[in-house]
Design an enzyme around this catalytic site. Structure first.
Site, PDB file in Angstrom:
ATOM      1  N   ASP A 161      58.961  48.554 -25.997  1.00  0.00           N
ATOM      2  CA  ASP A 161      57.896  48.603 -24.994  1.00  0.00           C
ATOM      3  C   ASP A 161      57.393  47.186 -24.811  1.00  0.00           C
ATOM      4  O   ASP A 161      57.511  46.357 -25.719  1.00  0.00           O
ATOM      5  CB  ASP A 161      56.723  49.476 -25.469  1.00  0.00           C
ATOM      6  CG  ASP A 161      55.883  48.768 -26.517  1.00  0.00           C
ATOM      7  OD1 ASP A 161      56.280  48.758 -27.693  1.00  0.00           O
ATOM      8  OD2 ASP A 161      54.836  48.191 -26.162  1.00  0.00           O
TER       9      ASP A 161
ATOM     10  N   ASP B 283      50.619  54.602 -29.419  1.00  0.00           N
ATOM     11  CA  ASP B 283      50.531  53.752 -30.604  1.00  0.00           C
ATOM     12  C   ASP B 283      49.328  54.237 -31.423  1.00  0.00           C
ATOM     13  O   ASP B 283      48.583  55.107 -30.982  1.00  0.00           O
ATOM     14  CB  ASP B 283      50.421  52.279 -30.212  1.00  0.00           C
ATOM     15  CG  ASP B 283      49.112  51.959 -29.520  1.00  0.00           C
ATOM     16  OD1 ASP B 283      48.260  52.868 -29.371  1.00  0.00           O
ATOM     17  OD2 ASP B 283      48.924  50.803 -29.130  1.00  0.00           O
TER      18      ASP B 283
ATOM     19  N   CYS C  79      65.614  48.712  -5.333  1.00  0.00           N
ATOM     20  CA  CYS C  79      64.306  49.368  -5.430  1.00  0.00           C
ATOM     21  C   CYS C  79      63.666  49.478  -4.052  1.00  0.00           C
ATOM     22  O   CYS C  79      64.047  48.789  -3.111  1.00  0.00           O
ATOM     23  CB  CYS C  79      63.390  48.642  -6.413  1.00  0.00           C
ATOM     24  SG  CYS C  79      62.409  47.290  -5.718  1.00  0.00           S
TER      25      CYS C  79
ATOM     26  N   CYS D 188      62.416  46.037  -2.581  1.00  0.00           N
ATOM     27  CA  CYS D 188      63.439  45.116  -2.068  1.00  0.00           C
ATOM     28  C   CYS D 188      64.158  45.683  -0.846  1.00  0.00           C
ATOM     29  O   CYS D 188      64.673  44.930  -0.020  1.00  0.00           O
ATOM     30  CB  CYS D 188      64.430  44.781  -3.173  1.00  0.00           C
ATOM     31  SG  CYS D 188      63.659  43.836  -4.504  1.00  0.00           S
TER      32      CYS D 188
ATOM     33  N   CYS E 147      68.837  44.041  -5.623  1.00  0.00           N
ATOM     34  CA  CYS E 147      68.015  45.143  -6.134  1.00  0.00           C
ATOM     35  C   CYS E 147      67.927  46.267  -5.108  1.00  0.00           C
ATOM     36  O   CYS E 147      67.762  46.009  -3.910  1.00  0.00           O
ATOM     37  CB  CYS E 147      66.609  44.628  -6.472  1.00  0.00           C
ATOM     38  SG  CYS E 147      65.517  45.893  -7.139  1.00  0.00           S
TER      39      CYS E 147
ATOM     40  N   HIS F 292      58.732  46.813  -8.454  1.00  0.00           N
ATOM     41  CA  HIS F 292      59.993  46.062  -8.570  1.00  0.00           C
ATOM     42  C   HIS F 292      60.286  45.672 -10.023  1.00  0.00           C
ATOM     43  O   HIS F 292      61.405  45.842 -10.504  1.00  0.00           O
ATOM     44  CB  HIS F 292      59.996  44.804  -7.701  1.00  0.00           C
ATOM     45  CG  HIS F 292      61.129  43.893  -8.069  1.00  0.00           C
ATOM     46  ND1 HIS F 292      62.420  44.105  -7.634  1.00  0.00           N
ATOM     47  CD2 HIS F 292      61.183  42.837  -8.930  1.00  0.00           C
ATOM     48  CE1 HIS F 292      63.210  43.204  -8.187  1.00  0.00           C
ATOM     49  NE2 HIS F 292      62.496  42.421  -8.971  1.00  0.00           N
TER      50      HIS F 292
HETATM   51 ZN   LIG Z   1      63.450  45.344  -6.291  1.00  0.00          ZN
END
Ligand SMILES: [Zn+2]
Length: 375
Positions: free
Chosen positions: A279, A62, A319, A322, A317, A348
């Site tokens: 963003d 930015d 990820c 998780c 999830c 996460h």
């Molecule tokens: Zn997750």
């Protein structure tokens, strides 16, 4: 696309190899913060932000305008630019359209932003107009400076080295017919690629001033267009109205970037409305405060109800958090103020946001921009 925020060339708590694994394609870094610390010369001499932070994928900086307005009560705005004191040590600094562009060329992100005045909310009509017109005049100065100095970008040699070493990295090609250097010299071969400069539309919460700001910004001519000055305290419905009305005035064949927004639901809605880039600090900042976004809604992991909960944070999830850890463990880490809590929560939440955007992209590819077919 969604850009995680890496204020100081770092997404707080998450290393670059994990960002790679999460599939982050572009990061946002803050010019204001990097300008104060470590300073542009340090980054420039090392070859730019990509090399400095060991990040081969894309970066957007930015302009520093928003931070100057949000972090500095003692700022002094003039036609020339903004004088302000560092929030770190009180030292005096000055950012102008030219200076902010020079700093961003030195930092060497792939996409850089015009220096604008973020109009406060609420503000009366005369004030919003004056602020919007100042941003329009500053946009012209940013563009002029960029055209004169865009081949000074700090990674001109570094990018060539990276490519020859077989590490392709994001780069934005110069448009054909780019202006020659002011000194009349031919661009050097390794300066064929440079940064992309985006303009920013202001105009407060006034749709007519937004339309005028869009027209004036497009007249200056940028590689992409951002909608700034939102999420400054106005009601959510007003944000949405202004975004939708402003989008109509921006070219749909160039990137349209909505700055500083929003929740997972909002980023999906805005993407479906035609916003290409967003963003927000929300996924990372909320994670550090124990607020997690899941397919079942928000989870405040600090709550005692999770103390004995052996389920995954979000059963839907995939990820790494998780897949491995329970709510009980995450709750314990948070309650014990362990550093790992911030790391795992951030991983996460970023995964959740990036998955949201991947889903939206799949809808768009399937020709179903409304997402109706996926519900
Ligand atoms: Zn997750």
């Amino acid at each position: 696309m969604f850009m995680p925020v890496g204020t100081l060339a770092s997404v707080k708590g998450v290393s670059q190899d994990v960002l790679d694994e999460l599939g982050v394609e572009i990061l946002l870094a803050n010019t204001y913060h990097l300008f104060l610390r470590p300073g542009v010369e340090t980054v420039r001499q090392i070859g730019g932000l990509h090399r400095f932070m060991s990040w081969d994928r894309a970066i957007l900086t930015d302009s520093g305008g928003f931070q100057v307005f949000s972090l500095n009560d003692l700022r002094k705005v003039s036609e020339e630019g903004v004088a302000f004191r560092s929030h770190l040590d009180g030292s005096s600094h000055f950012l102008s359209p030219e200076k902010a562009t020079e700093v961003q060329i030195g930092l060497g992100a792939d996409i850089i932003m015009a220096f604008d005045e973020c109009t406060e909310y609420p503000a009366d009509c005369a004030r919003v107009r004056a602020s919007m017109e100042l941003t329009a005049r500053w946009a012209e100065r940013c563009k002029s400076y960029f055209e004169a100095y865009k081949y000074e970008v700090s990674w001109t040699s570094t990018a060539a080295e990276l490519r020859s070493a077989g590490r392709p990295r994001a780069a934005v090609p110069t448009r054909s017919g780019a202006s020659p250097r002011l000194d009349g010299a031919e661009p050097r071969p390794h300066t064929e690629i440079t940064q992309a400069l985006f303009g920013i539309v202001q105009g407060g919460m006034d749709t007519e001033l937004r339309r005028e700001s869009a027209a004036r910004t497009i007249d200056v001519g940028f590689a992409g267009y951002a909608i700034g000055g939102l999420s400054v305290g106005e009601p959510r419905e007003l944000t949405r109205d202004i975004v939708l009305s402003t989008l109509e005035h921006l070219p749909s064949d160039q990137p349209r970037y909505l700055m500083g927004v929003g929740t997972p639901e909002e980023i999906a809605q805005y993407a479906q409305s035609g916003v290409d880039m967003m963003d927000c600090v929300l996924p990372t900042r909320a994670a550090r405060h124990g607020l997690l976004f899941t397919s079942e809604g928000k989870v405040s992991i600090k709550q005692a109800r999770y103390a004995q909960d052996d389920r995954a944070l979000d059963p839907a999830c995939v990820c790494r958090v998780c897949q491995r850890y329970s709510r009980a463990y995450l709750r314990h880490l948070y309650a014990a103020n362990e550093l790992l809590a911030q790391v795992l929560n951030t991983v996460h939440n970023l995964h959740f946001y990036l998955t949201t955007m991947r889903t939206v992209r799949a809808w768009i590819r399937a020709g179903d921009a409304t997402g109706a077919g996926a519900r």
